[in-house]
Design a protein around this motif. Structure first.
Motif, PDB file in Angstrom:
ATOM      1  N   HIS A  39     -46.297  46.414  42.122  1.00  0.00           N
ATOM      2  CA  HIS A  39     -45.760  45.142  42.582  1.00  0.00           C
ATOM      3  C   HIS A  39     -46.058  44.013  41.594  1.00  0.00           C
ATOM      4  CE1 HIS A  39     -44.428  42.089  45.401  1.00  0.00           C
ATOM      5  NE2 HIS A  39     -45.568  41.438  45.202  1.00  0.00           N
ATOM      6  N   GLU A  40     -47.310  43.964  41.083  1.00  0.00           N
ATOM      7  CA  GLU A  40     -47.663  42.877  40.172  1.00  0.00           C
ATOM      8  C   GLU A  40     -46.914  42.977  38.850  1.00  0.00           C
ATOM      9  OE1 GLU A  40     -51.004  46.002  39.935  1.00  0.00           O
ATOM     10  OE2 GLU A  40     -49.721  45.054  41.444  1.00  0.00           O
ATOM     11  N   ASP A  41     -46.576  44.202  38.423  1.00  0.00           N
ATOM     12  CA  ASP A  41     -45.809  44.368  37.195  1.00  0.00           C
ATOM     13  C   ASP A  41     -44.447  43.689  37.298  1.00  0.00           C
ATOM     14  OD1 ASP A  41     -47.860  45.903  36.259  1.00  0.00           O
ATOM     15  OD2 ASP A  41     -46.864  47.820  36.587  1.00  0.00           O
ATOM     16  N   TYR A  42     -43.899  43.668  38.509  1.00  0.00           N
ATOM     17  CA  TYR A  42     -42.545  43.160  38.683  1.00  0.00           C
ATOM     18  C   TYR A  42     -42.436  41.704  38.269  1.00  0.00           C
ATOM     19  CZ  TYR A  42     -37.890  43.011  40.674  1.00  0.00           C
ATOM     20  OH  TYR A  42     -36.539  42.910  40.823  1.00  0.00           O
ATOM     21  N   PHE A  43     -43.537  40.958  38.372  1.00  0.00           N
ATOM     22  CA  PHE A  43     -43.507  39.542  38.041  1.00  0.00           C
ATOM     23  C   PHE A  43     -44.069  39.250  36.650  1.00  0.00           C
ATOM     24  CE2 PHE A  43     -42.024  38.175  42.084  1.00  0.00           C
ATOM     25  CZ  PHE A  43     -42.515  39.087  42.997  1.00  0.00           C
ATOM     26  N   TYR A  44     -44.783  40.190  36.063  1.00  0.00           N
ATOM     27  CA  TYR A  44     -45.435  39.917  34.788  1.00  0.00           C
ATOM     28  C   TYR A  44     -45.180  41.021  33.761  1.00  0.00           C
ATOM     29  CZ  TYR A  44     -47.858  36.531  37.694  1.00  0.00           C
ATOM     30  OH  TYR A  44     -48.146  35.519  38.558  1.00  0.00           O
ATOM     31  N   PRO A  45     -43.922  41.288  33.428  1.00  0.00           N
ATOM     32  CA  PRO A  45     -43.664  42.255  32.356  1.00  0.00           C
ATOM     33  C   PRO A  45     -44.215  41.744  31.036  1.00  0.00           C
ATOM     34  CG  PRO A  45     -41.646  41.119  32.970  1.00  0.00           C
ATOM     35  CD  PRO A  45     -42.682  40.725  33.975  1.00  0.00           C
ATOM     36  N   THR A  46     -44.615  42.677  30.173  1.00  0.00           N
ATOM     37  CA  THR A  46     -45.215  42.315  28.882  1.00  0.00           C
ATOM     38  C   THR A  46     -44.173  41.830  27.882  1.00  0.00           C
ATOM     39  OG1 THR A  46     -46.842  44.055  29.278  1.00  0.00           O
ATOM     40  CG2 THR A  46     -46.735  43.144  27.060  1.00  0.00           C
ATOM     41  N   SER A  47     -43.054  42.556  27.797  1.00  0.00           N
ATOM     42  CA  SER A  47     -42.008  42.234  26.818  1.00  0.00           C
ATOM     43  C   SER A  47     -40.666  42.111  27.521  1.00  0.00           C
ATOM     44  CB  SER A  47     -41.939  43.313  25.736  1.00  0.00           C
ATOM     45  OG  SER A  47     -43.145  43.361  25.004  1.00  0.00           O
ATOM     46  N   LYS A  48     -39.812  41.219  26.975  1.00  0.00           N
ATOM     47  CA  LYS A  48     -38.490  40.962  27.555  1.00  0.00           C
ATOM     48  C   LYS A  48     -37.501  40.845  26.405  1.00  0.00           C
ATOM     49  CE  LYS A  48     -41.222  38.170  30.652  1.00  0.00           C
ATOM     50  NZ  LYS A  48     -41.619  36.779  30.977  1.00  0.00           N
ATOM     51  N   HIS A  49     -36.705  41.887  26.200  1.00  0.00           N
ATOM     52  CA  HIS A  49     -35.761  41.931  25.084  1.00  0.00           C
ATOM     53  C   HIS A  49     -34.334  41.787  25.609  1.00  0.00           C
ATOM     54  CE1 HIS A  49     -39.232  42.915  22.909  1.00  0.00           C
ATOM     55  NE2 HIS A  49     -39.095  44.214  22.784  1.00  0.00           N
ATOM     56  N   VAL A  50     -33.550  40.975  24.925  1.00  0.00           N
ATOM     57  CA  VAL A  50     -32.183  40.674  25.331  1.00  0.00           C
ATOM     58  C   VAL A  50     -31.194  41.275  24.338  1.00  0.00           C
ATOM     59  CG1 VAL A  50     -30.507  38.814  25.721  1.00  0.00           C
ATOM     60  CG2 VAL A  50     -32.891  38.523  26.447  1.00  0.00           C
ATOM     61  N   VAL A  51     -30.099  41.808  24.862  1.00  0.00           N
ATOM     62  CA  VAL A  51     -28.983  42.272  24.035  1.00  0.00           C
ATOM     63  C   VAL A  51     -27.728  41.561  24.519  1.00  0.00           C
ATOM     64  CG1 VAL A  51     -27.640  44.236  23.213  1.00  0.00           C
ATOM     65  CG2 VAL A  51     -30.061  44.539  23.817  1.00  0.00           C
TER      66      VAL A  51
END
Length: 209
Positions: A39-51
């Protein structure tokens, strides 16, 4: 980072300020991919890459991929585009998206901690992970994996992985050198000789006890 592919312009970049499930993001994305297990991962991902995909300057699709694990950034070695697909590394996963729709074809964990770079090798890919080097198919199946004496990070400015003359040359954290053939067989092993009194593991150099 931008590149041309057929009639498309593809841009890949980080969006570190994006928050999952928030209406206050500066930008919303058509597709949001995330494989958080807790659950906590859902709000605090480490990396966010956009294409994003554009055709004649009109954006036709966009997607953001969020993951938890060893943080990754975007470079020319973090993704490959061909066969109307993009394979992109994020944390310890690899995602394959269809071009131009950016529909998810598959995603898979490769290294246990972080995937640093991806290289084309014949009809497959080589993945430079933190703990292991992998050869995988375009469908994500692992053909072989190789681990050294230490992690695959160099602090002496050497390229951890070089592919040339039908060989794969590797250097680990201690600057031990390994040479593999394309089938993952080790054909050279050149350990670095270091005086015992100055030997340190990577966690000691970075201040971990």
């Amino acid at each position: 980072m931008k590149l041309k592919y057929k009639n498309f312009e593809i841009e890949v970049y980080d969006d570190p300020n994006y928050t999952l499930n928030s209406a206050h993001n500066l930008r919303q994305y058509e597709k949001v991919y995330f494989d958080g297990q807790h659950h906590e991962d859902y709000f605090y991902p480490t990396s966010k890459h956009v294409v994003t995909i554009k055709e004649v300057e009109n954006e036709v699709s966009n997607a953001i991929i969020c993951e938890v694990g060893g943080a990754t950034g975007i470079s020319k070695k973090s993704f490959i585009v061909e066969d109307d697909k993009i394979w992109i590394l994020i944390c310890n996963k690899i995602y394959c998206l269809k071009i131009p729709s950016l529909e998810l074809q598959w995603q898979k964990e490769i290294d246990a901690f972080t995937n640093f770079s991806i290289y084309k090798l014949e009809e497959d890919f080589i993945i430079h992970g933190e703990l292991e080097i992998f050869r995988i198919t375009k469908e994500g199946e692992i053909i072989w994996r190789f681990g050294g004496r230490d992690i695959w990070v160099s602090i002496e400015g050497k390229n951890e992985i070089t592919i040339e003359n039908n060989t794969i040359r590797l250097f680990d954290f201690q600057s031990n050198e390994y040479v593999l053939d394309f089938d993952g067989n080790q054909i050279e092993d050149n350990p670095r000789i270091v005086p015992e009194q100055i030997k340190k593991k990577w966690w000691q150099i970075f201040g971990y006890n």
